[in-house]
Scaffold this motif. Structure first.
Motif, short mmCIF file in Angstrom:
data_model
loop_
_atom_site.label_atom_id
_atom_site.label_comp_id
_atom_site.label_asym_id
_atom_site.label_seq_id
_atom_site.Cartn_x
_atom_site.Cartn_y
_atom_site.Cartn_z
N THR A 6 0.86 -1.19 0.00
CA THR A 6 0.00 0.00 0.00
C THR A 6 0.89 1.22 0.00
O THR A 6 2.12 1.13 0.03
CB THR A 6 -0.90 0.02 1.25
N ASN A 7 0.26 2.40 -0.04
CA ASN A 7 1.03 3.64 -0.01
C ASN A 7 1.78 3.81 1.29
O ASN A 7 2.78 4.52 1.36
CB ASN A 7 0.09 4.84 -0.23
N THR A 8 1.30 3.16 2.34
CA THR A 8 1.95 3.31 3.64
C THR A 8 2.86 2.14 3.97
O THR A 8 3.43 2.08 5.04
CB THR A 8 0.87 3.43 4.74
N GLY A 9 2.98 1.17 3.05
CA GLY A 9 3.87 0.04 3.29
C GLY A 9 3.14 -1.27 3.11
O GLY A 9 2.26 -1.39 2.27
N LEU A 10 3.52 -2.30 3.89
CA LEU A 10 2.92 -3.62 3.82
C LEU A 10 1.75 -3.70 4.79
O LEU A 10 1.87 -3.31 5.95
CB LEU A 10 3.93 -4.70 4.15
N ALA A 11 0.64 -4.20 4.34
CA ALA A 11 -0.52 -4.37 5.20
C ALA A 11 -0.98 -5.80 5.14
O ALA A 11 -0.97 -6.42 4.07
CB ALA A 11 -1.65 -3.43 4.77
N ALA A 12 -1.39 -6.33 6.28
CA ALA A 12 -1.85 -7.72 6.33
C ALA A 12 -3.32 -7.77 5.93
O ALA A 12 -4.11 -6.93 6.32
CB ALA A 12 -1.70 -8.26 7.74
N THR A 13 -3.64 -8.77 5.13
CA THR A 13 -5.02 -8.94 4.72
C THR A 13 -5.26 -10.40 4.43
O THR A 13 -4.33 -11.15 4.13
CB THR A 13 -5.34 -8.10 3.46
N GLY A 14 -6.47 -10.83 4.48
CA GLY A 14 -6.78 -12.21 4.20
C GLY A 14 -7.10 -12.46 2.74
O GLY A 14 -7.31 -13.60 2.35
N VAL A 15 -7.17 -11.40 1.90
CA VAL A 15 -7.51 -11.53 0.49
C VAL A 15 -6.31 -11.16 -0.36
O VAL A 15 -5.74 -10.08 -0.17
CB VAL A 15 -8.71 -10.61 0.13
N PRO A 16 -5.88 -12.03 -1.27
CA PRO A 16 -4.74 -11.68 -2.14
C PRO A 16 -5.05 -10.46 -2.98
O PRO A 16 -6.16 -10.29 -3.48
CB PRO A 16 -4.56 -12.93 -3.02
N ARG A 17 -4.04 -9.60 -3.14
CA ARG A 17 -4.23 -8.38 -3.93
C ARG A 17 -4.25 -8.70 -5.41
O ARG A 17 -3.45 -9.50 -5.90
CB ARG A 17 -3.09 -7.41 -3.64
N ARG A 18 -5.18 -8.13 -6.14
CA ARG A 18 -5.23 -8.31 -7.58
C ARG A 18 -4.12 -7.52 -8.24
O ARG A 18 -3.83 -6.39 -7.85
CB ARG A 18 -6.58 -7.85 -8.13
N PRO A 19 -3.46 -8.12 -9.26
CA PRO A 19 -2.39 -7.38 -9.94
C PRO A 19 -2.95 -6.16 -10.66
O PRO A 19 -4.04 -6.20 -11.25
CB PRO A 19 -1.82 -8.40 -10.93
#
Length: 314
Positions: A6-19
């Motif tokens: 993200t703009n602020t760095g790495l964020a944990a999430t349970g859903v993979p980010r779409r390219p």
């Protein structure tokens, strides 16, 4: 748990980010760049191979006007194979002579030169590019140069006559029974340096510790080469054979530049027959059939080699 940028760095999430679009474009860019070349190869190589195969089963006299005629063109070539009067018989006999001598002499001479250079002789850095230089020339240049050299009224014979050796005669290039051997001479001169480079690379890759152990056991140089070195060069022998056989089957411009196919048609190869009957005598079906036979000959050499290479990698 997946991490996304993200703009602020790495964020944990349970859903993979779409390219994103940029990542998709980067993934697709190689395919986009290669697509035009792939389409052109598909059309102008494999497409025309299929079209040539189709023409070989027709009665075509041109690439457009034709009707299906079955195997008539192949039957005609099959009859001509056993008829000494026909040009296809001459081409088949010549390709046998040329291929056997060209491959055998190139491999023998290339191995000899490689062994010579492998002795760490003085001037190796000068000799190696001299041997390799002929391969940098086109077959047209090689053919023209050897045509001048072998011409009895211009080259070697005339020069030796000027030096006083008037009894020397070498008119193979004008002799219908010997002209094909001049093609062998020119071809060997051009390709033997390339074969030498292949064998030299193989010789430099042999384990020196194995050779030292053989020396300690009392093996002389001849025994080392016969029992240790040459057996380990089997992959090089195979690769050299594949390359030389492919070059022999498709040789055309060397014959045209050196002998013009003559005297008469005495030095024709299948490639010269194919060109003459396809484009000069308007027998497209017969010419296409000869081209398909050449393709089958090359495939019979290349396909088993590729299959063995792929099987070894697996």
């Amino acid at each position: 748990m997946a991490y996304v940028t993200t703009n602020t760095g790495l964020a944990a999430t349970g859903v993979p980010r779409r390219p994103g679009f940029r990542e998709k474009l980067q993934d697709a860019l190689p395919k986009i760049v290669l697509a035009p070349s792939f389409v052109l190869i598909l059309l102008f190589v494999y497409g025309f191979i299929l079209w040539t195969i189709y023409l070989s089963f027709s009665d075509a006299t041109s690439a457009i006007s034709n009707t299906f005629a079955g195997t008539r063109a192949y039957e005609k070539l099959w009859r001509w194979t056993f008829d000494p009067v026909q040009n296809w018989h001459t081409a088949i006999v010549n390709i046998g002579i040329f291929a056997v001598l060209y491959i055998a002499v190139c491999m023998a001479l290339g191995l000899f030169l490689a062994i010579l250079l492998d002795q760490k002789i003085r001037g190796e850095g000068v000799l190696r590019p001299i041997y390799l230089y002929p391969m940098a020339l086109s077959f047209i240049v090689t053919g023209v140069a050897w045509k001048w050299f072998l011409d009895p009224g211009l080259g070697l014979e005339q020069t030796l006559h000027h030096w006083g050796w008037t009894s020397f005669h070498f008119d193979w290039i004008k002799n219908k029974d010997r002209s094909i051997y001049t093609v062998v001479i020119a071809g060997v001169w051009q390709a033997s340096g390339f074969v030498m480079a292949m064998f030299l690379a193989g010789l430099r890759g042999i384990d020196s510790e194995m050779l030292k152990a053989a020396q300690i056991d009392g093996a002389n140089a001849f025994q080392q080469y016969r029992r240790i070195i040459i057996p380990q060069l089997r992959p090089i022998f195979l690769s050299a054979f594949i390359v030389l056989a492919h070059m022999a089957i498709k040789s055309y411009d060397l014959v045209v530049a050196l002998t013009g196919g003559g005297p008469g048609t005495s030095s024709w190869l299948p490639s010269n027959f194919m060109y003459e009957y396809t484009f000069q005598r308007a027998q497209m079906a017969v010419g296409s059939a000869s081209a398909v036979i050449m393709l089958m000959g090359i495939s019979a050499i290349i396909v088993p080699y590729l299959y063995s290479e792929l099987r070894e990698k697996k």
